[in-house]
Enzyme design. Structure first.
Site, PDB file in Angstrom:
ATOM      1  N   CYS A 147      19.820 -22.221  30.431  1.00  0.00           N
ATOM      2  CA  CYS A 147      21.013 -21.420  30.173  1.00  0.00           C
ATOM      3  C   CYS A 147      21.430 -20.721  31.468  1.00  0.00           C
ATOM      4  O   CYS A 147      20.590 -20.448  32.331  1.00  0.00           O
ATOM      5  CB  CYS A 147      20.673 -20.386  29.090  1.00  0.00           C
ATOM      6  SG  CYS A 147      21.914 -19.148  28.762  1.00  0.00           S
ATOM      7  N   GLY A 148      22.693 -20.415  31.595  1.00  0.00           N
ATOM      8  CA  GLY A 148      23.163 -19.665  32.754  1.00  0.00           C
ATOM      9  C   GLY A 148      22.524 -18.289  32.861  1.00  0.00           C
ATOM     10  O   GLY A 148      22.488 -17.693  33.937  1.00  0.00           O
TER      11      GLY A 148
END
Length: 158
Positions: free
Chosen positions: A36-37
């Site tokens: 995930c970012g």
């Protein structure tokens, strides 16, 4: 249920663990994702853990794949990724759902205790719940809130 210590969770190997093991300790409970970012938040969580574990802080990570499939299928890959890339040595548990009909009971409870801005629903990875020494949920932080921003609230519980 009276508090978070009343729940049981699953370790990566599938064994159940009672959260009574953490009774009397302040907790940060967070739904995580490895791809995930926001994954770099593992670094900040680990820094808090290192700084305050001697004051009984425990951080409990729960991998979740409900948001754009951003978690490995294999829990061993997840735990290895966290350790190798971010030095994570706080507990990472078995992968769970945080929303929907299959939501883990712990997260259903957490959401009931502290709503998000518009609803109870968890909107993304790295939603964090701060729990006091009595097992009561005292705060909920959205996914984009960096772990360092929790520190002031956390130190009040230590």
């Amino acid at each position: 249920m009276q508090n978070v210590y009343d729940f049981k969770v699953k370790k990566p190997n599938g064994e159940e663990l009672s959260l009574k093991e953490y009774e009397g300790k302040p907790l940060i409970i967070v739904n995580t994702a490895s791809k995930c970012g926001l994954t770099p938040q593992f670094k900040g969580l680990q820094e808090l853990y290192e700084k305050y574990s001697d004051k009984d802080l425990e951080i409990l990570g729960f991998p979740c794949d409900q948001f754009n499939n951003q978690e490995y299928d294999n829990i061993e890959k997840t735990t290895e990724f966290c350790q190798v890339n971010y030095g994570v040595n706080f507990p990472i548990f078995a992968k769970i759902d945080v929303n929907g009909s299959k939501a883990d009971p712990l997260f259903t409870y957490l959401k009931e205790q502290k709503r998000g801005l518009l609803s109870k629903r968890i909107k993304w990875n790295f939603t964090k719940f701060l729990v006091d020494r009595n097992g009561q949920v005292v705060e909920r932080y959205g996914p984009t809130i960096e772990p360092s921003k929790i520190e002031a609230d956390l130190t009040k519980l230590l």
